[in-house]
Design a protein around this motif. Structure first.
Motif, PDB file in Angstrom:
ATOM      1  N   PRO A  74       0.795  -1.232   0.000  1.00  0.00           N
ATOM      2  CA  PRO A  74       0.000   0.000   0.000  1.00  0.00           C
ATOM      3  C   PRO A  74       0.831   1.288   0.000  1.00  0.00           C
ATOM      4  O   PRO A  74       0.483   2.249  -0.678  1.00  0.00           O
ATOM      5  CB  PRO A  74      -0.839  -0.117   1.272  1.00  0.00           C
ATOM      6  CG  PRO A  74      -0.982  -1.596   1.480  1.00  0.00           C
ATOM      7  CD  PRO A  74       0.341  -2.168   1.026  1.00  0.00           C
ATOM      8  N   ASN A  88      -5.070   6.897  -2.760  1.00  0.00           N
ATOM      9  CA  ASN A  88      -4.530   5.616  -2.309  1.00  0.00           C
ATOM     10  C   ASN A  88      -5.470   5.016  -1.271  1.00  0.00           C
ATOM     11  O   ASN A  88      -5.332   5.227  -0.076  1.00  0.00           O
ATOM     12  CB  ASN A  88      -3.132   5.800  -1.709  1.00  0.00           C
ATOM     13  CG  ASN A  88      -2.542   4.475  -1.250  1.00  0.00           C
ATOM     14  OD1 ASN A  88      -2.959   3.414  -1.679  1.00  0.00           O
ATOM     15  ND2 ASN A  88      -1.575   4.545  -0.358  1.00  0.00           N
ATOM     16  N   GLU A  90      -7.808   1.207  -0.328  1.00  0.00           N
ATOM     17  CA  GLU A  90      -7.837  -0.220  -0.667  1.00  0.00           C
ATOM     18  C   GLU A  90      -8.712  -0.464  -1.893  1.00  0.00           C
ATOM     19  O   GLU A  90      -8.384  -1.274  -2.746  1.00  0.00           O
ATOM     20  CB  GLU A  90      -8.318  -1.069   0.508  1.00  0.00           C
ATOM     21  CG  GLU A  90      -8.252  -2.550   0.161  1.00  0.00           C
ATOM     22  CD  GLU A  90      -8.582  -3.484   1.309  1.00  0.00           C
ATOM     23  OE1 GLU A  90      -8.554  -4.702   1.058  1.00  0.00           O
ATOM     24  OE2 GLU A  90      -8.869  -3.015   2.415  1.00  0.00           O
ATOM     25  N   ARG A  93      -6.751   0.504  -5.017  1.00  0.00           N
ATOM     26  CA  ARG A  93      -5.739  -0.520  -5.293  1.00  0.00           C
ATOM     27  C   ARG A  93      -6.395  -1.774  -5.848  1.00  0.00           C
ATOM     28  O   ARG A  93      -5.898  -2.403  -6.798  1.00  0.00           O
ATOM     29  CB  ARG A  93      -4.939  -0.840  -4.026  1.00  0.00           C
ATOM     30  CG  ARG A  93      -4.087   0.327  -3.549  1.00  0.00           C
ATOM     31  CD  ARG A  93      -3.141  -0.041  -2.425  1.00  0.00           C
ATOM     32  NE  ARG A  93      -3.766  -0.577  -1.226  1.00  0.00           N
ATOM     33  CZ  ARG A  93      -4.223   0.160  -0.218  1.00  0.00           C
ATOM     34  NH1 ARG A  93      -4.138   1.483  -0.267  1.00  0.00           N
ATOM     35  NH2 ARG A  93      -4.759  -0.419   0.848  1.00  0.00           N
ATOM     36  N   GLU A 118      -2.050  -8.303   0.474  1.00  0.00           N
ATOM     37  CA  GLU A 118      -3.368  -7.646   0.433  1.00  0.00           C
ATOM     38  C   GLU A 118      -4.216  -8.178  -0.728  1.00  0.00           C
ATOM     39  O   GLU A 118      -5.432  -8.323  -0.611  1.00  0.00           O
ATOM     40  CB  GLU A 118      -3.170  -6.132   0.290  1.00  0.00           C
ATOM     41  CG  GLU A 118      -4.459  -5.356   0.112  1.00  0.00           C
ATOM     42  CD  GLU A 118      -4.229  -3.864  -0.087  1.00  0.00           C
ATOM     43  OE1 GLU A 118      -4.645  -3.108   0.797  1.00  0.00           O
ATOM     44  OE2 GLU A 118      -3.654  -3.467  -1.127  1.00  0.00           O
TER      45      GLU A 118
END
Length: 152
Positions: A74, A88, A90, A93, A118
């Motif tokens: 991350p 940025n 989760e 991403r 992740e």
């Protein structure tokens, strides 16, 4: 088989044997580890485990295909996102990784993908499958970059 495929990035450790991972001298905790190469030729593995690792290695090393490294954590990927004005989170991403893994025809060029831990639990918004399953179904071997700090 998917679980076994997640060890591709640690295959050399698997063939070296359990004594290949030893606590670092003077470390504050046993979680700090170092890798010491030990040649055992996989003597500690069963014939079935050796065959499975050989099959995975053959899939990863297919001629004309390559390995993509999607193992940015991350913080690292966050720096890249910030540089181009992307949040940025989760979800961002996850969406970025989905774009990579579901690009039409990517399986023609990729044999394997190294994933950040992740990514193992993230799902496709297309059909709800976990990303390692999405990759496996496309003939791309999923692997995971082990983070000792994650498992400590």
């Amino acid at each position: 088989k998917m679980l076994a495929a997640t060890i591709i990035t640690a295959a050399s450790i698997a063939f070296a044997g359990p004594s290949a991972v030893a606590p670092r001298r003077g470390a504050a905790s046993n979680a700090a580890m170092r890798i010491t190469p030990v040649a055992s030729n996989g003597a500690h593995l069963s014939s079935q485990q050796k065959a499975e690792l050989a099959e995975i290695a053959a899939l990863v090393a297919r001629p004309g295909k390559g390995i993509t490294a999607c193992d940015e954590g991350p913080a690292t990927i966050g720096g890249r996102f910030e540089a181009v004005g992307v949040e940025n989170s989760e979800e961002t991403r996850r969406a970025y990784r989905q774009m990579l893994f579901e690009t039409p025809g990517c399986e023609q060029f990729l044999s394997a993908a190294i994933l950040d831990p992740e990514t193992l639990y993230q799902k496709s918004s297309t059909d709800g499958r976990l990303f390692p399953e999405v990759l496996s179904d496309r003939g791309i071997v999923p692997g995971v970059k082990p983070h000792l700090k994650v498992y400590a």
